[in-house]
Design a protein around this motif. Structure first.
Motif, mmCIF file in Angstrom:
data_model
loop_
_atom_site.group_PDB
_atom_site.id
_atom_site.type_symbol
_atom_site.label_atom_id
_atom_site.label_comp_id
_atom_site.label_asym_id
_atom_site.label_seq_id
_atom_site.Cartn_x
_atom_site.Cartn_y
_atom_site.Cartn_z
ATOM 1 N N PHE A 1 13.405 32.361 -31.580
ATOM 2 C CA PHE A 1 13.621 33.433 -32.826
ATOM 3 C C PHE A 1 12.627 34.613 -32.392
ATOM 4 N N LEU A 2 11.575 34.331 -31.845
ATOM 5 C CA LEU A 2 10.649 35.488 -31.274
ATOM 6 C C LEU A 2 11.237 35.975 -30.176
ATOM 7 N N GLU A 3 11.895 35.507 -29.061
ATOM 8 C CA GLU A 3 12.660 35.933 -27.995
ATOM 9 C C GLU A 3 13.584 36.522 -28.267
ATOM 10 N N ALA A 4 14.524 36.120 -29.283
ATOM 11 C CA ALA A 4 15.645 36.819 -29.834
ATOM 12 C C ALA A 4 15.510 38.115 -30.428
ATOM 13 N N TYR A 5 14.375 38.069 -31.358
ATOM 14 C CA TYR A 5 14.562 39.242 -32.347
ATOM 15 C C TYR A 5 13.025 40.224 -32.273
ATOM 16 N N GLY A 6 12.052 39.671 -31.330
ATOM 17 C CA GLY A 6 10.892 40.120 -31.288
ATOM 18 C C GLY A 6 9.894 40.129 -32.188
ATOM 19 N N ARG A 7 10.192 39.137 -33.246
ATOM 20 C CA ARG A 7 9.159 39.032 -34.391
ATOM 21 C C ARG A 7 9.160 37.384 -34.641
ATOM 22 N N SER A 8 8.198 36.949 -35.440
ATOM 23 C CA SER A 8 8.120 35.615 -35.748
ATOM 24 C C SER A 8 9.075 35.513 -37.146
ATOM 25 N N PRO A 9 9.561 34.188 -37.127
ATOM 26 C CA PRO A 9 10.516 34.041 -38.166
ATOM 27 C C PRO A 9 9.951 33.636 -39.269
ATOM 28 N N THR A 10 10.446 33.968 -40.643
ATOM 29 C CA THR A 10 10.192 33.751 -42.135
ATOM 30 C C THR A 10 10.681 32.382 -42.367
ATOM 31 N N ALA A 11 10.343 32.087 -43.492
ATOM 32 C CA ALA A 11 10.768 30.961 -44.240
ATOM 33 C C ALA A 11 12.332 31.016 -44.418
ATOM 34 N N ALA A 12 12.776 32.367 -44.746
ATOM 35 C CA ALA A 12 14.137 32.670 -44.934
ATOM 36 C C ALA A 12 15.008 32.468 -43.489
ATOM 37 N N ALA A 13 14.293 32.780 -42.636
ATOM 38 C CA ALA A 13 14.979 32.678 -41.255
ATOM 39 C C ALA A 13 15.175 31.139 -40.738
ATOM 40 N N GLY A 14 14.252 30.554 -41.164
ATOM 41 C CA GLY A 14 14.191 28.974 -41.092
ATOM 42 C C GLY A 14 15.315 28.368 -41.749
ATOM 43 N N ARG A 15 15.255 28.886 -42.893
ATOM 44 C CA ARG A 15 16.442 28.129 -43.850
ATOM 45 C C ARG A 15 18.119 28.596 -43.024
ATOM 46 N N GLY A 16 18.129 29.803 -42.513
ATOM 47 C CA GLY A 16 19.185 30.293 -42.117
ATOM 48 C C GLY A 16 19.555 29.428 -40.897
ATOM 49 N N TYR A 17 18.631 29.315 -39.972
ATOM 50 C CA TYR A 17 18.717 28.533 -38.775
ATOM 51 C C TYR A 17 19.245 27.096 -39.068
ATOM 52 N N LEU A 18 18.424 26.497 -40.009
ATOM 53 C CA LEU A 18 18.671 25.126 -40.402
ATOM 54 C C LEU A 18 20.107 24.913 -40.862
ATOM 55 N N ALA A 19 20.500 25.863 -41.647
ATOM 56 C CA ALA A 19 22.095 25.804 -42.212
ATOM 57 C C ALA A 19 22.951 25.975 -41.006
ATOM 58 N N GLY A 20 22.738 26.716 -40.118
ATOM 59 C CA GLY A 20 23.590 26.810 -39.041
ATOM 60 C C GLY A 20 23.739 25.591 -38.177
ATOM 61 N N LYS A 21 22.414 24.997 -37.813
ATOM 62 C CA LYS A 21 22.295 23.614 -37.130
ATOM 63 C C LYS A 21 23.125 22.538 -37.733
ATOM 64 N N LEU A 22 22.687 22.594 -39.055
ATOM 65 C CA LEU A 22 23.461 21.388 -40.105
ATOM 66 C C LEU A 22 25.007 21.370 -39.969
ATOM 67 N N ILE A 23 25.525 22.605 -39.924
ATOM 68 C CA ILE A 23 26.949 22.944 -39.928
ATOM 69 C C ILE A 23 27.689 22.647 -38.600
ATOM 70 N N ASP A 24 26.518 22.960 -37.627
ATOM 71 C CA ASP A 24 27.146 22.718 -36.209
ATOM 72 C C ASP A 24 27.362 21.129 -35.997
ATOM 73 N N ALA A 25 26.230 20.441 -36.157
ATOM 74 C CA ALA A 25 26.229 18.933 -35.963
ATOM 75 C C ALA A 25 27.255 18.298 -36.926
ATOM 76 N N GLY A 26 27.411 18.715 -38.250
ATOM 77 C CA GLY A 26 28.138 18.005 -38.993
ATOM 78 C C GLY A 26 29.639 18.288 -38.969
ATOM 79 N N VAL A 27 30.022 19.446 -38.492
ATOM 80 C CA VAL A 27 31.421 19.544 -38.076
ATOM 81 C C VAL A 27 31.821 19.069 -36.652
ATOM 82 N N ASP A 28 31.042 19.115 -35.732
ATOM 83 C CA ASP A 28 31.041 18.097 -34.650
ATOM 84 C C ASP A 28 31.192 16.627 -34.917
#
Length: 214
Positions: free
Chosen positions: A161-188
């Motif tokens: 996240f830091l490399e992509a956006y130049g800042r540390s992630p917040t809790a909200a960013a973590g939830r967004g990332y987790l949501a994407g990863k869950l959908i990615d693995a679940g749909v697969d």
């Protein structure tokens, strides 16, 4: 910014390329009551998960196109979903117009309660990233509460996240990332077959309880 059922703030984040039978659409409900910049941070985290997901024959990364679980994905976002009645009407309007397969909700408990019943009755799978503590919510198969998994993302997420956006992630960013990863693995795991909600729920639960979740 006020929302109405007739004119919800909806913006298309990702446009999937036409691929009949090889694409699906996700709706994301975000609340204005999240931590500062929560909506944008959530989407930054989600976007990172999308960028990390490779499609068949394509490497991960923004230039490879947008996909989750090996399928093209279109994502529509409802921002500033703060009032329960407005949120429910806006979600149903989006479902009717865009044919969603999944809705991700990062909203307070009262909004989640108002949205859950109508969304599930419409046959759309609902993933709650927050708001499920103490709320009266439906049982599976078309509902998955991911709030208990918050904090499950690996340390590599912080660096990515830091490399992509130049800042540390917040809790909200973590939830967004987790949501994407869950959908990615679940749909697969279900091979893109959304007809069986229980299969998707079981896949998300298995992923959330295993080391398969980054």
């Amino acid at each position: 910014l006020a929302l109405s059922a007739a004119a919800a703030l909806v913006w298309l984040i990702i446009v999937a390329s036409p691929a009949l039978g090889h694409e699906f659409t996700v709706g994301i409900l975000l609340s204005p009551d999240a931590d500062a910049g929560g909506g944008q941070a959530f989407m930054d985290g989600f976007r990172l998960a999308v960028d990390e997901s490779p499609d068949v024959g394509h490497p991960p990364g923004p230039a490879a196109g947008d996909h989750l679980g090996g399928l093209d994905v279109g994502i529509f976002v409802l921002e500033d979903v703060g009032e329960p009645d407005q949120a429910s009407a806006a979600a149903l309007d989006l479902i009717g117009r865009e044919g969603l397969a999944i809705i991700v909700a990062d909203v307070p408990g009262p909004v989640l309660e108002a949205v859950a019943g109508p969304v599930i009755e419409s046959g759309v799978f609902l993933i709650a990233m927050s708001g499920n503590d103490g709320a009266e919510l439906p049982n599976p198969p078309l509902f998955f509460a991911a709030g208990s998994l918050e904090g499950s993302v690996e340390e590599g997420f912080q660096e990515a996240f830091l490399e992509a956006y130049g800042r540390s992630p917040t809790a909200a960013a973590g939830r967004g990332y987790l949501a994407g990863k869950l959908i990615d693995a679940g749909v697969d795991a279900i091979g893109g077959d959304f007809a069986d909600g229980q299969a998707l729920n079981d896949a998300l639960r298995e992923v959330g309880q295993s080391s398969a979740l980054p």
